[in-house]
Write a protein that holds these residues in place. Structure first.
Motif, PDB file in Angstrom:
ATOM      1  N   LEU A   1      13.412 -24.451   8.123  1.00 56.95           N
ATOM      2  CA  LEU A   1      11.896 -24.748   8.279  1.00 56.95           C
ATOM      3  C   LEU A   1      11.626 -25.580   6.867  1.00 56.95           C
ATOM      4  CD1 LEU A   1       9.429 -24.299   9.617  1.00 56.95           C
ATOM      5  CD2 LEU A   1       9.362 -21.973   8.308  1.00 56.95           C
ATOM      6  N   PHE A   2      11.894 -25.158   5.726  1.00 58.03           N
ATOM      7  CA  PHE A   2      11.621 -25.584   4.561  1.00 58.03           C
ATOM      8  C   PHE A   2      11.928 -26.979   4.090  1.00 58.03           C
ATOM      9  CE2 PHE A   2      11.765 -20.880   4.192  1.00 58.03           C
ATOM     10  CZ  PHE A   2      10.293 -20.711   4.023  1.00 58.03           C
ATOM     11  N   THR A   3      13.071 -27.460   5.043  1.00 58.54           N
ATOM     12  CA  THR A   3      13.391 -28.823   4.640  1.00 58.54           C
ATOM     13  C   THR A   3      12.639 -29.764   5.222  1.00 58.54           C
ATOM     14  OG1 THR A   3      14.986 -29.032   6.565  1.00 58.54           O
ATOM     15  CG2 THR A   3      15.919 -28.118   4.730  1.00 58.54           C
ATOM     16  N   THR A   4      11.428 -29.195   6.052  1.00 59.33           N
ATOM     17  CA  THR A   4      10.661 -30.299   6.854  1.00 59.33           C
ATOM     18  C   THR A   4       9.290 -30.454   5.884  1.00 59.33           C
ATOM     19  OG1 THR A   4       9.210 -28.345   7.849  1.00 59.33           O
ATOM     20  CG2 THR A   4      11.088 -29.410   8.894  1.00 59.33           C
ATOM     21  N   ILE A   5       9.377 -29.649   4.631  1.00 59.30           N
ATOM     22  CA  ILE A   5       8.124 -30.218   3.675  1.00 59.30           C
ATOM     23  C   ILE A   5       8.324 -31.598   3.387  1.00 59.30           C
ATOM     24  CG2 ILE A   5       6.941 -29.344   1.526  1.00 59.30           C
ATOM     25  CD1 ILE A   5       8.334 -26.667   1.881  1.00 59.30           C
ATOM     26  N   PRO A   6       7.272 -32.410   3.408  1.00 64.34           N
ATOM     27  CA  PRO A   6       7.285 -33.613   3.043  1.00 64.34           C
ATOM     28  C   PRO A   6       7.321 -33.867   1.528  1.00 64.34           C
ATOM     29  CG  PRO A   6       5.535 -33.300   4.708  1.00 64.34           C
ATOM     30  CD  PRO A   6       5.987 -31.981   4.459  1.00 64.34           C
ATOM     31  N   GLN A   7       7.939 -34.831   1.102  1.00 63.63           N
ATOM     32  CA  GLN A   7       8.520 -35.128  -0.265  1.00 63.63           C
ATOM     33  C   GLN A   7       7.044 -35.295  -1.028  1.00 63.63           C
ATOM     34  OE1 GLN A   7      11.304 -35.509  -2.325  1.00 63.63           O
ATOM     35  NE2 GLN A   7      11.695 -34.160  -0.576  1.00 63.63           N
ATOM     36  N   PRO A   8       6.001 -35.852  -0.581  1.00 62.10           N
ATOM     37  CA  PRO A   8       4.606 -35.807  -1.601  1.00 62.10           C
ATOM     38  C   PRO A   8       4.196 -34.408  -1.733  1.00 62.10           C
ATOM     39  CG  PRO A   8       4.820 -37.397   0.420  1.00 62.10           C
ATOM     40  CD  PRO A   8       5.558 -36.685   0.721  1.00 62.10           C
ATOM     41  N   ILE A   9       4.198 -33.517  -0.981  1.00 58.64           N
ATOM     42  CA  ILE A   9       3.826 -32.171  -0.925  1.00 58.64           C
ATOM     43  C   ILE A   9       4.767 -31.474  -2.103  1.00 58.64           C
ATOM     44  CG2 ILE A   9       3.544 -29.801  -0.022  1.00 58.64           C
ATOM     45  CD1 ILE A   9       2.807 -31.216   2.632  1.00 58.64           C
ATOM     46  N   VAL A  10       5.929 -31.609  -1.932  1.00 59.22           N
ATOM     47  CA  VAL A  10       7.023 -31.316  -2.992  1.00 59.22           C
ATOM     48  C   VAL A  10       6.701 -31.746  -4.545  1.00 59.22           C
ATOM     49  CG1 VAL A  10       9.381 -31.156  -3.862  1.00 59.22           C
ATOM     50  CG2 VAL A  10       8.809 -30.883  -1.460  1.00 59.22           C
ATOM     51  N   GLY A  11       6.451 -33.230  -4.577  1.00 59.71           N
ATOM     52  CA  GLY A  11       5.872 -33.851  -5.760  1.00 59.71           C
ATOM     53  C   GLY A  11       4.690 -33.114  -6.339  1.00 59.71           C
ATOM     54  N   GLY A  12       3.893 -33.034  -5.497  1.00 55.27           N
ATOM     55  CA  GLY A  12       2.382 -32.214  -6.065  1.00 55.27           C
ATOM     56  C   GLY A  12       2.823 -30.741  -6.529  1.00 55.27           C
TER      57      GLY A  12
ATOM     58  N   ALA B   1       4.653 -37.113 -10.586  1.00 53.46           N
ATOM     59  CA  ALA B   1       3.848 -38.179 -10.165  1.00 53.46           C
ATOM     60  C   ALA B   1       4.617 -39.141  -9.297  1.00 53.46           C
ATOM     61  CB  ALA B   1       3.087 -38.787 -11.092  1.00 53.46           C
ATOM     62  N   PRO B   2       5.982 -39.516  -9.584  1.00 52.95           N
ATOM     63  CA  PRO B   2       6.409 -40.573  -8.721  1.00 52.95           C
ATOM     64  C   PRO B   2       6.910 -39.869  -7.507  1.00 52.95           C
ATOM     65  CG  PRO B   2       7.402 -40.612 -11.030  1.00 52.95           C
ATOM     66  CD  PRO B   2       6.515 -39.366 -10.991  1.00 52.95           C
ATOM     67  N   ILE B   3       7.250 -38.582  -7.126  1.00 58.43           N
ATOM     68  CA  ILE B   3       7.331 -38.265  -5.925  1.00 58.43           C
ATOM     69  C   ILE B   3       5.998 -38.008  -5.210  1.00 58.43           C
ATOM     70  CG2 ILE B   3       8.426 -36.318  -4.612  1.00 58.43           C
ATOM     71  CD1 ILE B   3      10.343 -35.906  -6.667  1.00 58.43           C
ATOM     72  N   ALA B   4       4.953 -37.241  -5.820  1.00 54.91           N
ATOM     73  CA  ALA B   4       3.835 -37.058  -5.203  1.00 54.91           C
ATOM     74  C   ALA B   4       3.157 -38.335  -4.730  1.00 54.91           C
ATOM     75  CB  ALA B   4       3.003 -36.276  -6.198  1.00 54.91           C
ATOM     76  N   GLY B   5       3.316 -39.556  -5.609  1.00 55.14           N
ATOM     77  CA  GLY B   5       2.973 -40.814  -5.287  1.00 55.14           C
ATOM     78  C   GLY B   5       3.345 -41.633  -4.377  1.00 55.14           C
TER      79      GLY B   5
ATOM     80  N   GLY C   1      -1.830 -35.606  -3.752  1.00 54.34           N
ATOM     81  CA  GLY C   1      -3.000 -35.395  -4.343  1.00 54.34           C
ATOM     82  C   GLY C   1      -3.537 -33.981  -3.863  1.00 54.34           C
ATOM     83  N   LEU C   2      -3.710 -34.046  -2.346  1.00 63.14           N
ATOM     84  CA  LEU C   2      -4.241 -32.886  -1.934  1.00 63.14           C
ATOM     85  C   LEU C   2      -3.659 -31.781  -2.181  1.00 63.14           C
ATOM     86  CD1 LEU C   2      -6.024 -31.423   0.408  1.00 63.14           C
ATOM     87  CD2 LEU C   2      -4.291 -31.914   2.061  1.00 63.14           C
TER      88      LEU C   2
END
Length: 600
Positions: free
Chosen positions: A404-415, A213-217, A224-225
């Protein structure tokens, strides 16, 4: 093992049949000019097939189908494989937001896929020869975090931390190889029942709670998506289409990623926004880069790191043996006998040796989600998995693919973490289905192991054990204006500097920030101190860690590091306590959940 969709097959090793020869493939067809020794045309396998199996373990589908089905296996292991380096990066000190950090993370991801291809080929060709994919494991994360957090590595660059992790993985791999070669794996597992397995595996996921949650948040709409899509695809729609059952994590990640890309293009997520998608790392990465052994430097071997990593190996071995039985059953192969199990463990150890040499920051183990894919697709062909391994090797050598995969935003990684790590914890708990949960004995052992596995690491983080305190005699060495800055990731981030900057450039940047510092001194002294400390950190090489002197001090210092590393590893604490109590406190086999296994 990757725990994304693992089941409760861990107790299965007790079911191994007496050793009688290699299990799995039936004798090959007689060689002909069209089909040489050891090959089978599609649909001709005489291995025992399930009633609806399309291709058995020895079948060779047509080339087009082989590649397509192999790529499907690659996609199935994608979610867990990408998650591991993303999770390891902060522990090592890699900041993907910087130019250098993004390139390094891309290299680490590519190495992970490349090594997965090598180890899968080794296992399917010379190991247990089951159609089972090899890849990174969450079991090693706890020990790796503990190693990276050792006091002696606090001021070191990420490559130095990686070298110490590599050394621990390499030494641990020799133990796993020995377990397989000496046929001790089955004997050791006599003492490891569900009461030990459950808290050990569950704490792999529970101990990672701070990364969910701290990263997704950091941006809940995006994080959340991702969570909603994972729940939707994996639970609600999984029976609507096979794709949802095979790739729920991948589809959710791609869906949330696409939304983030669109919002970035429309200007909704500007640069600096937590969900902004930057393609800078892709542009900086080379097209072709083949990972090589010892690419981060020579491994560093230490007793503390090695002992701490053994807990990860224990969890990996226990689960992998269960995976062998599940894979053989679904692929239409005979149940693995003792020789097959031992060969599999030996080659998993060899795979960890390869991973340690290449520097993935992780080991290698069996992927249970790919075993699930065999059941869903009804394709148990060994050749299909080998084709998937070749695809891993090929894409692992494409530098821009890893970037390419380093472009995944942190909130997506946290989710993604929220779903994956929760599933790992549930997988551990699923082993309790064989245990008598009305037994006060079992409840005490489980509760005690769980609680201490969470509580003891907190104590050691706040109060690390000190048996000897070496005296620091060396001093920091100042750097000249023309020298490269000292690579302190935190300090570089505070000053907004790239790792390749010089000390002179750092001083110039600091000079431009003097007005900010002066303002901060009036309103925020902590900010002023942080800026000054950052300049000091990048302008000098810190002294080496104090070294102990004398044999007794050396011994105490090593023992201190071992105990602190173990104390900070929750799964190790839980495994040791549950293993000890489950074998010391009296209890029947039925009570302990061992009634479905055979005695050795």
């Amino acid at each position: 093992m990757s725990e994304e969709t693992a089941g409760g097959d861990a107790p299965a090793p007790q079911e191994a049949a007496p050793e009688s020869g290699p299990a799995g493939p039936a004798p090959p067809d007689p060689p002909t000019a069209e089909h040489p020794v050891g090959t089978r045309v599609h649909g001709t396998s005489d291995a025992k097939k399930g009633p609806e199996l399309i291709y058995g373990i020895d079948d060779i589908p047509p080339p087009g189908e082989t590649l397509a089905l192999g790529f499907q296996h690659y996609l199935t292991m994608f979610g867990s494989t990408v998650a591991i380096p993303l999770l390891l990066a902060p522990a090592f000190g890699i900041d993907p937001r910087t130019h250098e950090g993004g390139v390094d993370l891309a290299k680490l991801m590519a190495t992970m896929f490349f090594v997965s291809g090598i180890t899968t080929l080794l296992q399917t060709t010379w190991g247990n020869r089951l159609p089972i994919v090899q890849g990174g494991t969450f079991s090693f994360l706890g020990p790796t975090f503990a190693i990276c957090g050792m006091a002696s590595l606090a001021d070191q660059g990420w490559q130095v931390r990686m070298q110490h992790v590599q050394g621990a993985i390499i030494l641990g791999s020799l133990v796993e190889i020995a377990l397989g070669v000496t046929r001790l794996a089955g004997w050791v597992l006599r003492f490891v029942g569900p009461v030990t397995i459950a808290p050990t595996i569950a704490l792999i996921g529970l101990a990672l709670f701070e990364f969910g949650a701290p990263i997704a948040g950091t941006h809940w709409p995006t994080g959340g998506l991702t969570i909603v899509l994972i729940v939707l695809f994996s639970q609600v729609l999984r029976r609507k289409h096979r794709a949802f059952e095979l790739y729920p994590i991948l589809l959710a990640l791609l869906g949330a990623w696409l939304v983030a890309v669109l919002c970035t293009l429309l200007g909704i997520f500007p640069e600096g926004h937590p969900a902004h998608v930057s393609t800078q790392n892709i542009r900086n990465a080379p097209w072709v880069r083949i990972p090589t052994p010892f690419q981060w430097g020579w491994p560093q071997f230490g007793a503390a790191a090695f002992v701490g990593m053994l807990a990860g190996y224990l969890a990996s071995v226990v689960e992998s043996i269960g995976d062998y039985f599940a894979c053989a059953r679904l692929a239409g192969a005979p149940p693995p006998d003792a020789r097959t199990v031992n060969r599999g463990i030996a080659f998993e150890g060899l795979g960890c040796l390869v991973a340690g040499a290449f520097g993935t920051g992780n080991g290698t183990t069996s992927y249970s989600e790919n075993i699930g894919a065999i059941g869903l697709t009804r394709v148990g062909s060994r050749r299909v998995v080998q084709a998937g391994a070749l695809i891993m090797l090929l894409l692992g050598a494409v530098g821009k693919f890893g970037a390419l995969f380093t472009t995944i935003p942190q909130p997506i990684v946290g989710g993604m973490y929220c779903a994956l790590f929760g599933m790992i914890a549930a997988v551990g708990l699923s082993n309790l289905q064989l245990v008598d949960l009305n037994s006060s004995r079992n409840l005490f052992i489980l509760g005690f192991a769980f609680f201490m596995g969470l509580s003891v690491p907190q104590y050691f983080k706040q109060h690390p054990l000190v048996l000897v305190e070496p005296v620091q005699t060396a001093k920091a060495r100042p750097l000249g204006d023309g020298d490269p800055v000292h690579a302190d990731a935190t300090a570089l981030s505070v000053l907004g500097l790239a790792p390749q900057a010089t000390v002179g450039e750092a001083k110039a940047v600091h000079a431009r920030l003097r007005e900010v510092v002066a303002t901060a001194k009036g309103t925020d002294p902590a900010r002023a101190e942080a800026l000054d400390a950052a300049l000091a950190a990048v302008s000098a090489v810190p002294p080496p860690p104090p070294e102990p002197h004398g044999a007794l001090e050396e011994f105490l210092f090593t023992l201190q590091n071992i105990l602190n590393t173990l104390g900070k590893t929750g799964m190790a604490i839980a495994a040791l306590l549950a293993l000890l109590l489950d074998n010391v406190v009296p209890g029947t086999r039925e009570e302990r959940g061992l009634s479905h296994t055979t005695k050795h």
